[in-house]
Design a protein around this motif. Structure first.
Motif, PDB file in Angstrom:
ATOM      1  N   ASN A 186       0.818  -1.213   0.000  1.00  0.00           N
ATOM      2  CA  ASN A 186       0.000   0.000   0.000  1.00  0.00           C
ATOM      3  C   ASN A 186       0.850   1.261   0.000  1.00  0.00           C
ATOM      4  O   ASN A 186       0.477   2.271  -0.600  1.00  0.00           O
ATOM      5  N   ARG A 187       2.004   1.217   0.682  1.00  0.00           N
ATOM      6  CA  ARG A 187       2.873   2.395   0.703  1.00  0.00           C
ATOM      7  C   ARG A 187       3.370   2.735  -0.700  1.00  0.00           C
ATOM      8  O   ARG A 187       3.333   3.893  -1.124  1.00  0.00           O
ATOM      9  N   ILE A 188       3.831   1.710  -1.395  1.00  0.00           N
ATOM     10  CA  ILE A 188       4.357   1.940  -2.743  1.00  0.00           C
ATOM     11  C   ILE A 188       3.249   2.363  -3.695  1.00  0.00           C
ATOM     12  O   ILE A 188       3.412   3.279  -4.507  1.00  0.00           O
ATOM     13  N   ARG A 189       2.077   1.737  -3.568  1.00  0.00           N
ATOM     14  CA  ARG A 189       0.965   2.075  -4.449  1.00  0.00           C
ATOM     15  C   ARG A 189       0.530   3.526  -4.253  1.00  0.00           C
ATOM     16  O   ARG A 189       0.310   4.257  -5.221  1.00  0.00           O
ATOM     17  N   THR A 190       0.399   3.966  -3.003  1.00  0.00           N
ATOM     18  CA  THR A 190      -0.019   5.344  -2.724  1.00  0.00           C
ATOM     19  C   THR A 190       0.976   6.347  -3.293  1.00  0.00           C
ATOM     20  O   THR A 190       0.591   7.369  -3.877  1.00  0.00           O
ATOM     21  N   SER A 191       2.259   6.050  -3.127  1.00  0.00           N
ATOM     22  CA  SER A 191       3.288   6.962  -3.642  1.00  0.00           C
ATOM     23  C   SER A 191       3.206   7.073  -5.157  1.00  0.00           C
ATOM     24  O   SER A 191       3.288   8.176  -5.722  1.00  0.00           O
ATOM     25  N   PHE A 192       3.030   5.958  -5.828  1.00  0.00           N
ATOM     26  CA  PHE A 192       2.944   6.009  -7.288  1.00  0.00           C
ATOM     27  C   PHE A 192       1.647   6.659  -7.755  1.00  0.00           C
ATOM     28  O   PHE A 192       1.604   7.308  -8.802  1.00  0.00           O
ATOM     29  N   MET A 193       0.576   6.499  -6.999  1.00  0.00           N
ATOM     30  CA  MET A 193      -0.679   7.161  -7.342  1.00  0.00           C
ATOM     31  C   MET A 193      -0.508   8.680  -7.302  1.00  0.00           C
ATOM     32  O   MET A 193      -0.933   9.400  -8.211  1.00  0.00           O
ATOM     33  N   ASN A 194       0.135   9.162  -6.259  1.00  0.00           N
ATOM     34  CA  ASN A 194       0.376  10.597  -6.140  1.00  0.00           C
ATOM     35  C   ASN A 194       1.339  11.085  -7.225  1.00  0.00           C
ATOM     36  O   ASN A 194       1.177  12.181  -7.770  1.00  0.00           O
ATOM     37  N   ALA A 195       2.349  10.265  -7.530  1.00  0.00           N
ATOM     38  CA  ALA A 195       3.304  10.648  -8.572  1.00  0.00           C
ATOM     39  C   ALA A 195       2.616  10.724  -9.928  1.00  0.00           C
ATOM     40  O   ALA A 195       2.899  11.621 -10.735  1.00  0.00           O
ATOM     41  N   ARG A 196       1.685   9.798 -10.190  1.00  0.00           N
ATOM     42  CA  ARG A 196       0.960   9.815 -11.462  1.00  0.00           C
ATOM     43  C   ARG A 196       0.075  11.046 -11.576  1.00  0.00           C
ATOM     44  O   ARG A 196      -0.024  11.670 -12.635  1.00  0.00           O
ATOM     45  N   ALA A 197      -0.566  11.440 -10.479  1.00  0.00           N
ATOM     46  CA  ALA A 197      -1.391  12.656 -10.493  1.00  0.00           C
ATOM     47  C   ALA A 197      -0.522  13.874 -10.759  1.00  0.00           C
ATOM     48  O   ALA A 197      -0.913  14.782 -11.514  1.00  0.00           O
ATOM     49  N   ALA A 198       0.667  13.923 -10.163  1.00  0.00           N
ATOM     50  CA  ALA A 198       1.571  15.047 -10.403  1.00  0.00           C
ATOM     51  C   ALA A 198       2.053  15.055 -11.851  1.00  0.00           C
ATOM     52  O   ALA A 198       2.230  16.127 -12.457  1.00  0.00           O
ATOM     53  N   GLN A 199       2.247  13.882 -12.431  1.00  0.00           N
ATOM     54  CA  GLN A 199       2.654  13.818 -13.830  1.00  0.00           C
ATOM     55  C   GLN A 199       1.564  14.372 -14.741  1.00  0.00           C
ATOM     56  O   GLN A 199       1.850  15.044 -15.734  1.00  0.00           O
ATOM     57  N   SER A 200       0.306  14.112 -14.393  1.00  0.00           N
ATOM     58  CA  SER A 200      -0.805  14.668 -15.172  1.00  0.00           C
ATOM     59  C   SER A 200      -0.801  16.193 -15.093  1.00  0.00           C
ATOM     60  O   SER A 200      -1.070  16.877 -16.086  1.00  0.00           O
ATOM     61  N   LYS A 201      -0.506  16.724 -13.917  1.00  0.00           N
ATOM     62  CA  LYS A 201      -0.426  18.175 -13.770  1.00  0.00           C
ATOM     63  C   LYS A 201       0.685  18.753 -14.649  1.00  0.00           C
ATOM     64  O   LYS A 201       0.520  19.800 -15.267  1.00  0.00           O
ATOM     65  N   MET A 202       1.816  18.068 -14.687  1.00  0.00           N
ATOM     66  CA  MET A 202       2.910  18.515 -15.547  1.00  0.00           C
ATOM     67  C   MET A 202       2.490  18.500 -17.016  1.00  0.00           C
ATOM     68  O   MET A 202       2.782  19.430 -17.763  1.00  0.00           O
ATOM     69  N   SER A 203       1.812  17.433 -17.412  1.00  0.00           N
ATOM     70  CA  SER A 203       1.370  17.323 -18.800  1.00  0.00           C
ATOM     71  C   SER A 203       0.375  18.427 -19.149  1.00  0.00           C
ATOM     72  O   SER A 203       0.446  19.026 -20.222  1.00  0.00           O
ATOM     73  N   ASN A 204      -0.558  18.704 -18.226  1.00  0.00           N
ATOM     74  CA  ASN A 204      -1.509  19.788 -18.455  1.00  0.00           C
ATOM     75  C   ASN A 204      -0.798  21.127 -18.580  1.00  0.00           C
ATOM     76  O   ASN A 204      -1.126  21.952 -19.437  1.00  0.00           O
ATOM     77  N   GLN A 205       0.189  21.358 -17.700  1.00  0.00           N
ATOM     78  CA  GLN A 205       0.928  22.613 -17.735  1.00  0.00           C
ATOM     79  C   GLN A 205       1.671  22.768 -19.058  1.00  0.00           C
ATOM     80  O   GLN A 205       1.676  23.843 -19.665  1.00  0.00           O
ATOM     81  N   MET A 206       2.295  21.691 -19.531  1.00  0.00           N
ATOM     82  CA  MET A 206       3.001  21.748 -20.801  1.00  0.00           C
ATOM     83  C   MET A 206       2.040  22.002 -21.955  1.00  0.00           C
ATOM     84  O   MET A 206       2.312  22.809 -22.842  1.00  0.00           O
ATOM     85  N   GLN A 207       0.892  21.325 -21.930  1.00  0.00           N
ATOM     86  CA  GLN A 207      -0.098  21.525 -22.986  1.00  0.00           C
ATOM     87  C   GLN A 207      -0.614  22.958 -22.996  1.00  0.00           C
ATOM     88  O   GLN A 207      -0.749  23.583 -24.042  1.00  0.00           O
ATOM     89  N   ASN A 208      -0.875  23.508 -21.808  1.00  0.00           N
ATOM     90  CA  ASN A 208      -1.339  24.894 -21.719  1.00  0.00           C
ATOM     91  C   ASN A 208      -0.277  25.874 -22.195  1.00  0.00           C
ATOM     92  O   ASN A 208      -0.577  26.870 -22.852  1.00  0.00           O
TER      93      ASN A 208
END
Length: 586
Positions: A186-208
C-alpha cells in the motif's frame, strides 16, 4: 473512497481479455514456458549426477557425455527463452495496441461535457503512460511468472520428497515474505498514485504552455509558468523518491529472507550429509532447487513496483471507462429527413451542469421558441453570455435540452440518428480548427472522397484560390494545427470551403467574422454569401452589420428571446436591438 473495482484480479481480467484475442500466440507462449520450466528442473540433476556418480567413478567418458548433454540442454533452454521472449513481445504489443485503440474510441465518443470537464493533458497521460504501464503485465518478465508457478509447485513437491524436514524449514520463510509484501504494498501504491497525479499536472501545464505561448510572451509571464511547472515537477519527484525509498527498503528485506532460507538449507543439509542421510550432490542440487523455489517469490517482489504502478494506471483508466455518453442514438432512430419544411425550437430550456460539487448550475436558455423555414436565414444577436452559442450546441445535439422540443420537419431531434443529424449540419465558428497537414487536407476533412474538381470548385466559391495558387506547393502547402502560417481571413475561408464541400442543407455561422478586422470581413463576405445560398442558415453575429439581410433577427438577453423581426422592424421598434446597433456605430 477506495474504488472496489480497482483490484489486481480485475486489472488482470481487463488486460488478459485483450491477450485472449491472440489465443494461438498465448498457447505457444504457455507451452514454451512449460518446456522452460521442465528444462530448469532438469539442470540441477546434471550437477548432482556429476558429483554423486561421475566423480566417484573417475569416469572421464561419462563426464564428457554428461557435459555434452548439459550443454545441449542449455542450448535448447536458450532457444526456448529466445522464442518465448520474442513471441511474448509480439503478443504484448498486439494486446496493448488493442487496449489503447479501445480507450481512444471510448474517449472520442464521449459527450461534449466530458471534454469540457476534463483536462487535455490528463487524458493524454491516460492514453499513453497509463496504457504503457499496463504493458508490463504482459511483458516477458511478467508472463514468466506462469512458468515460475509451475516451477514452484513442481520443485516444492520434489524437495518434500527428497527431505521433508528441510522443505518444511525453508517454507517457514514464506509467511515472512508475505508479511513484508503486505506492509510495503500500500505504501508503494499510494506513492505512485500521487506521482501519477503530479505527472498529469505537468502534462496539463506543458499543454497549456504550448497552446497559449503568445499570451505568455505578450504578458512576459515566462517566470510564472516556469515556477508552476517546477512546482509540479518537484511534486512528482518527491512522490517518486518516496516510492523509490519504500522499494529500496523492501527489496533488501526480501533478499535477507531468501538468504535466511539458504542458510537454513545449508545448516540442515550439512547436518544430514554428516549423518549420511543426504549426499553432497543431493545437497548441491537441493540448494539449486531452493533457488528455483525462491525465484517466483523474488520475481514477484521485483515486479511489485511495476504491479503497483500498473494498478494505479488501471484505476485511472477505469475512471474513464466507467463514463458513459449521455448523448446517444436510440435504437429506433431514423435518418435525417429530406429537409424541406423548417427547424423548430419549442419552449426549449437548458442549464449547464456544474463542473464541481461547489459550483452552481448555469441557466443558459429559458423558454426559447422560434423556427427557421427552409431556405431562410435567421440571425441571433445579443451580448456575450446571452445564450446564442448554446442554441448552436443544442441544434447540433452536443447537449440535450432539459425540456422543450427541437425538431427538423416535425421530427424531434432525439429521434434522429446522431451521425445522420451532424452530417446534415455544417458549422463555421469564430475559432477555426485546422488539422496538421496541407490546405487540401483541411478542406477535405470529413469529406475524404472529394475529387480534385470538387475541391477546386469550393475553393473558388470560398475565394481562397487567390492566396493558394501563388504558393509553391499550392493546395499541398503544409499548415500546422493552429494555422499559424495563415491569416485569420484565410483560415475562415478554408473553413467555409470545408463547409461547402460537406454540402449540408443547414449552415450555422457562429460569430464567424467577429475576430476579423473590417477589411478581412469584407473580403470573406462573398464566400459566406456563397455558403448560405440556397441553404437554411442560422447566423450568430456579434457585428450587427452582417445580419442586415437576415429574414428574421432574434435578439437574446439572459437566455431568452426578447425581440424578433427584420432589421428595419427592430430598428423602428427602438428597443434592445436598436441599443445594440447604436452602440456599435457610435
Amino acid at each position: 473512497m477506495k474504488n472496489k473495482e480497482v483490484s489486481m484480479l480485475n486489472m488482470f481480467r481487463y488486460v488478459f481479455s485483450s491477450v485472449l484475442k491472440s489465443r494461438v500466440l498465448l498457447i505457444v507462449n504457455v507451452l514454451a514456458l512449460i518446456l522452460i520450466t521442465a528444462f530448469q528442473f532438469v539442470m540441477p540433476q546434471f550437477t548432482q549426477y556429476i558429483i554423486d556418480k561421475v566423480i566417484p567413478r573417475s569416469d572421464y567418458h561419462l563426464l564428457f557425455q554428461t557435459i555434452i548433454l548439459l550443454l545441449a540442454a542449455a542450448i535448447i533452454l536458450g532457444l526456448l527463452n529466445y522464442f518465448s521472449t520474442y513471441y511474448m513481445g509480439v503478443m504484448s504489443q498486439n494486446a496493448i495496441t488493442r487496449l489503447r485503440n479501445s480507450l481512444y474510441d471510448h474517449i472520442i465518443n464521449q459527450d461534449t461535457y466530458f471534454f469540457e470537464s476534463r483536462k487535455t493533458g490528463d487524458l493524454m497521460v491516460r492514453l499513453t503512460s497509463d496504457i504503457n504501464n499496463l504493458q508490463s503485465l504482459i511483458s516477458p518478465n511478467m508472463l514468466s511468472m506462469i512458468g515460475n508457478m509451475f516451477t514452484f509447485v513442481g520443485v516444492l513437491v520434489f524437495i518434500v520428497f527428497v527431505n521433508w524436514q528441510m522443505a518444511l524449514a525453508v517454507s517457514l520463510t514464506f509467511p515472512l515474505m508475505f508479511v513484508i509484501y503486505r506492509v510495503f504494498r500500500n505504501r508503494i501504491r499510494t506513492s505512485f498514485m500521487n506521482a501519477r497525479a503530479a505527472q498529469s499536472k505537468m502534462s496539463n501545464q506543458m499543454q497549456n504552455t504550448l497552446t497559449r505561448i503568445e499570451l505568455i510572451k505578450g504578458y512576459t509571464a515566462e517566470k510564472t509558468e516556469q515556477k508552476r511547472f517546477s512546482d509540479y515537477a518537484n511534486e512528482n519527484r518527491d512522490y517518486t523518491i518516496n516510492a523509490t525509498w519504500n522499494q529500496a527498503v523492501f527489496s533488501p528485506l526480501i533478499d535477507f529472507v531468501n538468504y535466511l532460507g539458504t542458510a537454513i538449507i545449508l545448516a540442515l543439509g550439512a547436518y544430514f550429509v554428516i549423518k549420511k542421510d543426504l549426499t553432497i550432490g543431493q545437497l548441491v542440487a537441493y540448494l539449486s532447487y531452493v533457488a528455483l523455489l525462491q525465484s517466483p517469490i523474488q520475481s514477484f517482489t521485483r515486479l511489485l513496483n511495476q504491479l503497483q504502478q500498473s494498478l494505479v494506471s488501471y484505476g485511472r483508466i477505469t475512471d474513464i471507462l466507467k463514463v458513459k455518453p449521455q448523448i446517444t442514438t436510440d435504437s429506433a432512430a431514423v435518418a435525417f429527413p429530406q429537409f424541406s419544411s423548417q427547424i423548430a425550437f419549442e419552449h426549449v430550456n437548458f442549464t449547464y451542469p456544474a463542473k464541481s460539487s461547489n459550483a452552481k448550475n448555469l441557466v443558459a436558455i429559458s423558454d426559447v421558441s422560434f423556427d427557421i423555414s427552409y431556405g431562410q436565414t435567421v440571425a441571433l444577436v445579443g451580448h456575450s453570455g446571452a445564450g446564442k452559442s448554446t442554441v448552436v450546441k443544442l441544434l447540433d445535439r452536443l447537449y440535450d435540452a432539459d425540456s422543450g422540443v427541437i425538431s427538423f420537419d416535425g421530427i424531434p431531434i432525439n429521434d434522429i440518428d446522431l451521425t445522420s443529424l451532424r452530417q446534415n449540419i455544417a458549422i463555421v465558428s469564430q475559432d477555426v480548427d485546422l488539422v496538421d497537414g496541407t490546405i487540401k487536407d483541411n478542406i477535405t476533412y470529413g469529406s475524404a472522397n472529394a475529387t480534385d474538381a470538387e475541391i477546386q470548385h469550393v475553393a473558388e466559391l470560398a475565394d481562397i484560390t487567390d492566396f493558394v495558387t501563388p504558393l509553391p506547393d499550392g493546395f499541398d502547402t503544409q499548415v500546422d494545427e493552429r494555422g499559424m502560417r495563415l491569416s485569420g481571413g484565410q483560415k475562415q475561408r478554408i473553413a467555409i470551403a470545408r463547409a461547402l464541400l460537406k454540402d449540408a442543407p443547414i449552415i450555422i455561422l457562429d460569430e464567424a467574422t467577429s475576430a476579423l478586422d473590417n477589411e478581412s470581413e469584407k473580403a470573406i463576405q462573398h464566400a459566406m454569401d456563397n455558403l448560405i445560398e440556397d441553404r437554411t442558415s442560422l447566423v450568430i453575429a456579434h457585428r450587427l452589420s452582417t445580419v442586415h439581410n437576415a429574414n428574421t433577427i432574434l435578439a437574446m438577453d439572459h437566455g431568452a428571446i426578447i425581440e424578433r423581426g427584420t432589421h428595419d422592424e427592430l430598428i423602428a421598434k427602438n428597443g434592445y436591438y436598436r441599443q445594440l446597433y447604436d452602440a456599435q456605430f457610435e
